[in-house]
Write a protein that holds these residues in place. Structure first.
Motif, PDB file in Angstrom:
ATOM      1  N   GLY A 280      16.927  61.101  38.536  1.00  0.00           N
ATOM      2  CA  GLY A 280      16.047  60.794  39.656  1.00  0.00           C
ATOM      3  C   GLY A 280      16.137  59.382  40.174  1.00  0.00           C
ATOM      4  O   GLY A 280      15.318  58.971  41.004  1.00  0.00           O
TER       5      GLY A 280
ATOM      6  N   GLY B  47      10.200  65.920  39.919  1.00  0.00           N
ATOM      7  CA  GLY B  47      11.103  65.377  40.925  1.00  0.00           C
ATOM      8  C   GLY B  47      10.362  65.282  42.243  1.00  0.00           C
ATOM      9  O   GLY B  47       9.133  65.161  42.280  1.00  0.00           O
ATOM     10  N   SER B  48      11.090  65.336  43.341  1.00  0.00           N
ATOM     11  CA  SER B  48      10.461  65.272  44.668  1.00  0.00           C
ATOM     12  C   SER B  48       9.505  66.443  44.840  1.00  0.00           C
ATOM     13  O   SER B  48       9.918  67.603  44.787  1.00  0.00           O
TER      14      SER B  48
ATOM     15  N   THR C  39      18.767  69.215  45.579  1.00  0.00           N
ATOM     16  CA  THR C  39      18.088  69.947  44.511  1.00  0.00           C
ATOM     17  C   THR C  39      18.789  71.278  44.279  1.00  0.00           C
ATOM     18  O   THR C  39      18.994  72.043  45.218  1.00  0.00           O
TER      19      THR C  39
ATOM     20  N   SER D  18      12.030  69.449  38.139  1.00  0.00           N
ATOM     21  CA  SER D  18      12.556  68.967  39.416  1.00  0.00           C
ATOM     22  C   SER D  18      13.401  69.978  40.170  1.00  0.00           C
ATOM     23  O   SER D  18      13.958  69.664  41.216  1.00  0.00           O
TER      24      SER D  18
ATOM     25  N   TYR E  35      17.205  68.395  40.293  1.00  0.00           N
ATOM     26  CA  TYR E  35      17.503  67.325  41.239  1.00  0.00           C
ATOM     27  C   TYR E  35      18.739  66.561  40.782  1.00  0.00           C
ATOM     28  O   TYR E  35      18.868  66.194  39.623  1.00  0.00           O
TER      29      TYR E  35
END
Length: 252
Positions: A149, A188-189, A213, A247, A250
């Motif tokens: 990340g 993650g995002s 991703t 995530s 990611y």
């Protein structure tokens, strides 16, 4: 009935975790800083699914308020659940802000330290006498602290979240004689209100994040909240000292 404390549960990951935990039959003490309306919305959601919740104010960046918060917890436990202890703690409250290394001020670094590491450290310490043996702690960290990340502009944020990952392992070791499990999750995002509701203000960044991703989208709060609830449950009774990246793959 089990009782779980979830900090920063007025929106996003904390709100989802509180609701998912309540769906699994636990009572919830949830905290908020400035977003009381959001906290009351979380309580309403929990009550809608047949659960019980209490919302309490807490600024995790002000450790001098923690003893008074503990007394509020004692009162809520006694008045709502007729208990003098709780079973699990989710250290979720925090904030995010991008700043390149050269532009990171000591003021911002200190704020990250107070909220992202010092706060969870001393809040957990303050509440520990009330945490039941055999309980669990989940710390919400970030994949900004992991190789997968790492993105430019998050040196301070990622460093302090990395400190929380290390703290997780130490707490797992030191609290194990009481049967208390301690784990962390690294989202993650994720589409939340972090960084001043950045996803709503800059929706153009979402396709690029989704493209990086493996599972082809950005995360949603429930993707993380369900993992948190699972880590607190009986099905995770043999898991401790672990950091789980959540995530969607990611930078895989």
């Amino acid at each position: 009935m089990r009782v779980v404390i979830v900090t920063g549960a007025s929106s996003g990951i904390g709100q989802s975790a509180a609701i998912q935990i309540a769906r699994r039959g636990a009572g919830v003490i949830l905290t908020y800083s400035s977003n009381q309306a959001g906290a009351l919305d979380t309580v309403a959601h929990i009550e809608k699914v047949g659960g019980t919740a209490v919302a309490l104010p807490l600024d995790v960046g002000r450790s001098e308020t923690f003893p008074a918060f503990r007394e509020s917890v004692v009162t809520a436990l006694r008045d709502t659940w007729q208990r003098d202890s709780f079973d699990s703690l989710v250290n979720n409250a925090g904030f995010g802000q991008m700043a390149m290394f050269e532009e990171t001020t000591e003021e911002l670094f200190d704020r990250f330290t107070r909220i992202l590491l010092r706060g969870p450290y001393f809040l957990t310490q303050t509440l520990l006498p009330l945490l039941a043996d055999g309980g669990a702690v989940v710390n919400v960290t970030s994949n900004a602290a992991l190789l997968s990340g790492m993105e430019a502009g998050y040196s301070a944020y990622g460093s302090l979240k990395g400190g929380l990952v290390v703290l997780t392992r130490y707490l797992a070791k030191e609290l194990s004689p009481r049967g208390i499990r301690v784990n962390s999750v690294s989202p993650g995002s994720t589409r939340t209100r972090i960084a001043g509701d950045a996803f709503a203000r800059h929706p153009e960044v979402i396709p690029a994040l989704a493209a990086k991703t493996a599972l082809g989208r950005v995360g949603e709060s429930d993707d993380i909240g369900m993992v948190i609830a699972t880590l607190l449950g009986e099905e995770s009774r043999w898991i401790t000292a672990q950091n789980i990246e959540v995530s969607g793959g990611y930078n895989l």
